[in-house]
Design a protein around this motif. Structure first.
Motif, mmCIF file in Angstrom:
data_model
loop_
_atom_site.group_PDB
_atom_site.id
_atom_site.type_symbol
_atom_site.label_atom_id
_atom_site.label_comp_id
_atom_site.label_asym_id
_atom_site.label_seq_id
_atom_site.Cartn_x
_atom_site.Cartn_y
_atom_site.Cartn_z
ATOM 1 N N ASP A 5 0.831 -1.205 0.000
ATOM 2 C CA ASP A 5 0.000 0.000 0.000
ATOM 3 C C ASP A 5 0.866 1.255 0.000
ATOM 4 O O ASP A 5 0.563 2.224 -0.699
ATOM 5 C CB ASP A 5 -0.919 0.026 1.214
ATOM 6 C CG ASP A 5 -2.003 -1.038 1.149
ATOM 7 O OD1 ASP A 5 -2.292 -1.519 0.034
ATOM 8 O OD2 ASP A 5 -2.544 -1.377 2.221
ATOM 9 N N ARG A 6 1.927 1.237 0.768
ATOM 10 C CA ARG A 6 2.819 2.390 0.803
ATOM 11 C C ARG A 6 3.524 2.578 -0.535
ATOM 12 O O ARG A 6 3.718 3.696 -0.994
ATOM 13 C CB ARG A 6 3.850 2.234 1.911
ATOM 14 C CG ARG A 6 3.230 2.234 3.286
ATOM 15 C CD ARG A 6 4.282 2.133 4.323
ATOM 16 N NE ARG A 6 4.259 3.427 5.016
ATOM 17 C CZ ARG A 6 5.167 3.823 5.858
ATOM 18 N NH1 ARG A 6 6.202 3.061 6.103
ATOM 19 N NH2 ARG A 6 5.053 4.986 6.446
ATOM 20 N N ALA A 7 3.889 1.479 -1.163
ATOM 21 C CA ALA A 7 4.567 1.559 -2.462
ATOM 22 C C ALA A 7 3.625 2.119 -3.526
ATOM 23 O O ALA A 7 4.022 2.961 -4.335
ATOM 24 C CB ALA A 7 5.093 0.190 -2.872
ATOM 25 N N GLY A 9 0.997 4.021 -2.975
ATOM 26 C CA GLY A 9 0.781 5.423 -2.633
ATOM 27 C C GLY A 9 1.944 6.300 -3.061
ATOM 28 O O GLY A 9 1.749 7.392 -3.602
ATOM 29 N N PHE A 10 3.160 5.822 -2.839
ATOM 30 C CA PHE A 10 4.339 6.575 -3.255
ATOM 31 C C PHE A 10 4.398 6.695 -4.767
ATOM 32 O O PHE A 10 4.702 7.764 -5.308
ATOM 33 C CB PHE A 10 5.597 5.896 -2.725
ATOM 34 C CG PHE A 10 6.868 6.607 -3.104
ATOM 35 C CD1 PHE A 10 7.212 7.795 -2.483
ATOM 36 C CD2 PHE A 10 7.705 6.086 -4.073
ATOM 37 C CE1 PHE A 10 8.381 8.462 -2.822
ATOM 38 C CE2 PHE A 10 8.866 6.742 -4.422
ATOM 39 C CZ PHE A 10 9.211 7.933 -3.800
ATOM 40 N N LEU A 11 4.075 5.625 -5.479
ATOM 41 C CA LEU A 11 4.077 5.644 -6.942
ATOM 42 C C LEU A 11 3.030 6.624 -7.474
ATOM 43 O O LEU A 11 3.307 7.403 -8.395
ATOM 44 C CB LEU A 11 3.821 4.244 -7.490
ATOM 45 C CG LEU A 11 3.831 4.098 -8.999
ATOM 46 C CD1 LEU A 11 5.222 4.385 -9.541
ATOM 47 C CD2 LEU A 11 3.367 2.724 -9.391
ATOM 48 N N LEU A 12 1.838 6.613 -6.891
ATOM 49 C CA LEU A 12 0.788 7.545 -7.315
ATOM 50 C C LEU A 12 1.183 8.993 -7.043
ATOM 51 O O LEU A 12 0.918 9.874 -7.862
ATOM 52 C CB LEU A 12 -0.530 7.213 -6.624
ATOM 53 C CG LEU A 12 -1.230 5.945 -7.099
ATOM 54 C CD1 LEU A 12 -2.447 5.654 -6.226
ATOM 55 C CD2 LEU A 12 -1.628 6.065 -8.548
ATOM 56 N N CYS A 13 1.828 9.234 -5.913
ATOM 57 C CA CYS A 13 2.297 10.595 -5.620
ATOM 58 C C CYS A 13 3.358 11.040 -6.614
ATOM 59 O O CYS A 13 3.337 12.188 -7.086
ATOM 60 C CB CYS A 13 2.848 10.667 -4.196
ATOM 61 S SG CYS A 13 1.587 10.706 -2.940
ATOM 62 N N CYS A 14 4.282 10.156 -6.948
ATOM 63 C CA CYS A 14 5.325 10.505 -7.922
ATOM 64 C C CYS A 14 4.739 10.772 -9.296
ATOM 65 O O CYS A 14 5.140 11.729 -9.975
ATOM 66 C CB CYS A 14 6.360 9.388 -7.997
ATOM 67 S SG CYS A 14 7.394 9.291 -6.547
ATOM 68 N N ILE A 15 3.789 9.961 -9.721
ATOM 69 C CA ILE A 15 3.160 10.155 -11.028
ATOM 70 C C ILE A 15 2.395 11.471 -11.072
ATOM 71 O O ILE A 15 2.523 12.247 -12.025
ATOM 72 C CB ILE A 15 2.245 8.961 -11.367
ATOM 73 C CG1 ILE A 15 3.088 7.721 -11.657
ATOM 74 C CG2 ILE A 15 1.347 9.275 -12.557
ATOM 75 C CD1 ILE A 15 2.278 6.450 -11.790
#
Length: 80
Positions: A5-7, A9-15
């Motif tokens: 879930d954290r990964a 979330g981090f990927l969505l934030c970066c995108i």
């Protein structure tokens, strides 16, 4: 919270940060740069700066309308 879930979330934030930065540079900074500068080859023509968000908004509204309509029809069938 799970690591996956954290990964995600981090990927969505970066995108989303990348899209925001690209669009901001494209719409706000690029008009002030000379048209023969090399950076223009990395961006779409200015017309798409309006067309893409408008198309995305219309598609989102259509999807939401169909979704709400289908939910209303399903709930009406259950009551009858």
């Amino acid at each position: 919270m799970d690591v996956a879930d954290r990964a995600v979330g981090f990927l969505l934030c970066c995108i989303s940060l990348s899209i925001f930065t690209y669009y901001t540079l494209w719409v706000i900074i690029l008009p002030f740069v000379d048209s023969d500068h090399f950076i223009h080859k990395y961006f779409l023509p200015q017309e798409y700066a309006i067309l893409i968000p408008v198309f995305a908004g219309v598609a989102l509204l259509c999807f939401l309308s169909v979704f709400i309509g289908s939910v209303m029809l399903k709930s009406k069938r259950k009551k009858a």
